[in-house]
Design a protein around this motif. Structure first.
Motif, PDB file in Angstrom:
ATOM      1  N   PRO A 111       0.815  -1.227   0.000  1.00 59.99           N
ATOM      2  CA  PRO A 111       0.000   0.000   0.000  1.00 59.99           C
ATOM      3  C   PRO A 111       0.843   1.269   0.000  1.00 59.99           C
ATOM      4  CG  PRO A 111      -0.085  -1.075   2.146  1.00 59.99           C
ATOM      5  CD  PRO A 111       0.580  -2.038   1.212  1.00 59.99           C
ATOM      6  N   ASP A 112       2.117   1.142   0.444  1.00 58.73           N
ATOM      7  CA  ASP A 112       3.001   2.301   0.416  1.00 58.73           C
ATOM      8  C   ASP A 112       3.341   2.729  -1.002  1.00 58.73           C
ATOM      9  OD1 ASP A 112       4.481  -0.295   0.518  1.00 58.73           O
ATOM     10  OD2 ASP A 112       6.195   1.029   0.128  1.00 58.73           O
ATOM     11  N   ALA A 113       3.077   1.860  -1.994  1.00 62.48           N
ATOM     12  CA  ALA A 113       3.281   2.247  -3.391  1.00 62.48           C
ATOM     13  C   ALA A 113       2.212   3.235  -3.843  1.00 62.48           C
ATOM     14  CB  ALA A 113       3.261   1.011  -4.289  1.00 62.48           C
ATOM     15  N   ILE A 114       1.097   3.264  -3.116  1.00 58.50           N
ATOM     16  CA  ILE A 114       0.048   4.248  -3.398  1.00 58.50           C
ATOM     17  C   ILE A 114       0.371   5.559  -2.699  1.00 58.50           C
ATOM     18  CG2 ILE A 114      -2.424   4.752  -3.184  1.00 58.50           C
ATOM     19  CD1 ILE A 114      -2.868   1.693  -2.960  1.00 58.50           C
ATOM     20  N   ARG A 115       0.671   5.454  -1.409  1.00 56.91           N
ATOM     21  CA  ARG A 115       1.075   6.603  -0.596  1.00 56.91           C
ATOM     22  C   ARG A 115       1.870   6.078   0.578  1.00 56.91           C
ATOM     23  NH1 ARG A 115      -3.710  10.254   1.411  1.00 56.91           N
ATOM     24  NH2 ARG A 115      -3.260   9.311   3.440  1.00 56.91           N
ATOM     25  N   GLU A 116       2.948   6.730   0.917  1.00 51.71           N
ATOM     26  CA  GLU A 116       3.919   6.183   1.870  1.00 51.71           C
ATOM     27  C   GLU A 116       3.332   5.869   3.239  1.00 51.71           C
ATOM     28  OE1 GLU A 116       7.326   8.638   2.160  1.00 51.71           O
ATOM     29  OE2 GLU A 116       8.093   8.133   0.160  1.00 51.71           O
ATOM     30  N   ASP A 117       2.309   6.629   3.658  1.00 50.37           N
ATOM     31  CA  ASP A 117       1.810   6.468   5.021  1.00 50.37           C
ATOM     32  C   ASP A 117       0.667   5.463   5.133  1.00 50.37           C
ATOM     33  OD1 ASP A 117      -0.033   8.070   3.654  1.00 50.37           O
ATOM     34  OD2 ASP A 117      -0.693   9.045   5.501  1.00 50.37           O
ATOM     35  N   LEU A 118       0.317   4.779   4.045  1.00 53.26           N
ATOM     36  CA  LEU A 118      -0.823   3.871   4.076  1.00 53.26           C
ATOM     37  C   LEU A 118      -0.452   2.483   4.581  1.00 53.26           C
ATOM     38  CD1 LEU A 118      -2.809   4.590   0.765  1.00 53.26           C
ATOM     39  CD2 LEU A 118      -3.124   5.580   3.043  1.00 53.26           C
ATOM     40  N   THR A 119      -1.342   1.919   5.399  1.00 52.02           N
ATOM     41  CA  THR A 119      -1.242   0.515   5.804  1.00 52.02           C
ATOM     42  C   THR A 119      -2.573  -0.163   5.489  1.00 52.02           C
ATOM     43  OG1 THR A 119      -1.929   1.066   8.061  1.00 52.02           O
ATOM     44  CG2 THR A 119       0.437   0.934   7.629  1.00 52.02           C
ATOM     45  N   ASP A 196     -12.854  17.509  -7.937  1.00 47.57           N
ATOM     46  CA  ASP A 196     -14.105  18.176  -7.601  1.00 47.57           C
ATOM     47  C   ASP A 196     -14.839  17.443  -6.481  1.00 47.57           C
ATOM     48  OD1 ASP A 196     -16.073  20.284  -8.249  1.00 47.57           O
ATOM     49  OD2 ASP A 196     -17.353  18.589  -8.798  1.00 47.57           O
ATOM     50  N   ARG A 197     -14.687  16.118  -6.426  1.00 43.62           N
ATOM     51  CA  ARG A 197     -15.370  15.313  -5.404  1.00 43.62           C
ATOM     52  C   ARG A 197     -14.530  15.162  -4.123  1.00 43.62           C
ATOM     53  NH1 ARG A 197     -19.047  11.984  -8.346  1.00 43.62           N
ATOM     54  NH2 ARG A 197     -20.151  13.452  -9.696  1.00 43.62           N
ATOM     55  N   GLY A 198     -13.342  15.758  -4.114  1.00 40.53           N
ATOM     56  CA  GLY A 198     -12.491  15.632  -2.940  1.00 40.53           C
ATOM     57  C   GLY A 198     -11.750  14.314  -2.859  1.00 40.53           C
ATOM     58  N   LEU A 199     -11.573  13.653  -4.010  1.00 37.28           N
ATOM     59  CA  LEU A 199     -10.876  12.367  -4.073  1.00 37.28           C
ATOM     60  C   LEU A 199      -9.478  12.559  -4.656  1.00 37.28           C
ATOM     61  CD1 LEU A 199     -13.811  10.269  -5.581  1.00 37.28           C
ATOM     62  CD2 LEU A 199     -13.200  10.471  -3.157  1.00 37.28           C
ATOM     63  N   ALA A 200      -8.580  11.670  -4.297  1.00 35.49           N
ATOM     64  CA  ALA A 200      -7.223  11.698  -4.841  1.00 35.49           C
ATOM     65  C   ALA A 200      -7.102  10.690  -5.982  1.00 35.49           C
ATOM     66  CB  ALA A 200      -6.205  11.384  -3.754  1.00 35.49           C
ATOM     67  N   THR A 201      -6.123  10.899  -6.850  1.00 32.40           N
ATOM     68  CA  THR A 201      -5.834   9.966  -7.938  1.00 32.40           C
ATOM     69  C   THR A 201      -4.348   9.642  -7.932  1.00 32.40           C
ATOM     70  OG1 THR A 201      -5.547  11.798  -9.509  1.00 32.40           O
ATOM     71  CG2 THR A 201      -7.726  10.770  -9.417  1.00 32.40           C
ATOM     72  N   VAL A 202      -4.037   8.373  -8.182  1.00 29.04           N
ATOM     73  CA  VAL A 202      -2.639   7.927  -8.193  1.00 29.04           C
ATOM     74  C   VAL A 202      -2.449   6.959  -9.345  1.00 29.04           C
ATOM     75  CG1 VAL A 202      -0.861   6.621  -6.967  1.00 29.04           C
ATOM     76  CG2 VAL A 202      -2.339   8.201  -5.701  1.00 29.04           C
ATOM     77  N   THR A 203      -1.408   7.156 -10.135  1.00 31.55           N
ATOM     78  CA  THR A 203      -1.067   6.194 -11.191  1.00 31.55           C
ATOM     79  C   THR A 203       0.077   5.310 -10.698  1.00 31.55           C
ATOM     80  OG1 THR A 203       0.438   7.795 -12.227  1.00 31.55           O
ATOM     81  CG2 THR A 203      -1.815   7.679 -13.087  1.00 31.55           C
ATOM     82  N   VAL A 204       0.012   4.025 -11.059  1.00 29.78           N
ATOM     83  CA  VAL A 204       1.042   3.063 -10.658  1.00 29.78           C
ATOM     84  C   VAL A 204       1.550   2.331 -11.888  1.00 29.78           C
ATOM     85  CG1 VAL A 204       0.199   2.733  -8.308  1.00 29.78           C
ATOM     86  CG2 VAL A 204      -0.713   1.323 -10.150  1.00 29.78           C
ATOM     87  N   ASN A 205       2.767   1.834 -11.785  1.00 28.41           N
ATOM     88  CA  ASN A 205       3.396   1.089 -12.870  1.00 28.41           C
ATOM     89  C   ASN A 205       3.278  -0.404 -12.571  1.00 28.41           C
ATOM     90  OD1 ASN A 205       5.521  -0.371 -14.361  1.00 28.41           O
ATOM     91  ND2 ASN A 205       6.114   1.687 -15.045  1.00 28.41           N
TER      92      ASN A 205
END
Length: 220
Positions: A111-119, A196-205
């Motif tokens: 999950p850290d590949a999405i964001r470092e602080d995620l578990t 606009d909806r207050g959501l984040a977006t992340v692209t992964v390889n």
């Protein structure tokens, strides 16, 4: 789901104002609270809509749908030709293709590949209207809903919006609840709607997550 076929005009009042003149249209009221207005065309895309959380108030010849941003969808009904309600039950959800399913497995482990602080808390967290791919916890203790797609489009943003709206109402989850759409590629329209909806977006390889060399060779 409630299906109403009516001659109506529609006004959207908010950051942008929009008007649909009188015509016969299909009005959909879904169990999640969303309301959408459809013409006999444009495939699946509605002419206008209000996503949950929102409140529908029915008056004499007027539907008023409002959301937390104090935007309003006003449907002036001149004639009702059909009005029926159908219980669809809980949908099992769209079965993911091989890449999406594998991405979910890989990101559950990383999950850290999405964001470092995620578990990771758990996979396939049931929201009542379908399972969100990953339920995570952020470094500050907030809940984070992660929806994974091979290609991030508007449909994925809408799906995640519905999941987050349900999870916000779940007293068993730490609050606040945030949402992240994760995909190998995300369209500009989806990014704009997500913001606009207050959501984040992340692209992964995908290849990098699998520990593979890039599929396209490079000179350097």
């Amino acid at each position: 789901m409630r299906l109403v076929i009516a001659r109506c005009s529609v006004d959207y009042v908010g950051r942008l104002n929009a008007h649909l003149p009188s015509a016969v249209r299909l009005l959909l009221v879904k169990a999640d609270g969303s309301v959408s207005i459809h013409a006999d065309g444009r495939a699946y895309k509605p002419l206008n809509w209000m996503s949950p959380p929102c409140v529908l108030t029915e008056g004499e010849g007027l539907w008023r749908i409002t959301n937390k941003a104090d935007e309003s969808l006003l449907i002036t009904i001149e004639e009702v030709m059909h009005d029926s309600t159908h219980e669809l039950g809980v949908d099992p959800g769209l079965r993911k293709d091989g890449v999406e399913a594998h991405l979910q497995v890989l990101l559950a482990d990383r999950p850290d590949a999405i964001r470092e602080d995620l578990t990771l808390v758990r996979r396939e967290y049931e929201t009542g209207i379908g399972p969100v791919d990953l339920l995570c916890r952020s470094g500050d203790g907030a809940s984070v809903a992660v929806e994974i797609k091979r290609r991030g489009e508007i449909d994925g943003v809408e799906q995640l919006t519905r999941y987050v709206a349900r999870m916000v109402e779940d007293p068993g989850l730490p609050h606040p609840v945030h949402g992240i759409l994760v995909a190998q590629s995300i369209t500009p329209q989806a990014r704009l709607l997500a913001t606009d909806r207050g959501l984040a977006t992340v692209t992964v390889n995908y290849d990098a997550l699998r520990g593979l060399e890039p599929s396209i060779p490079t000179l350097f």
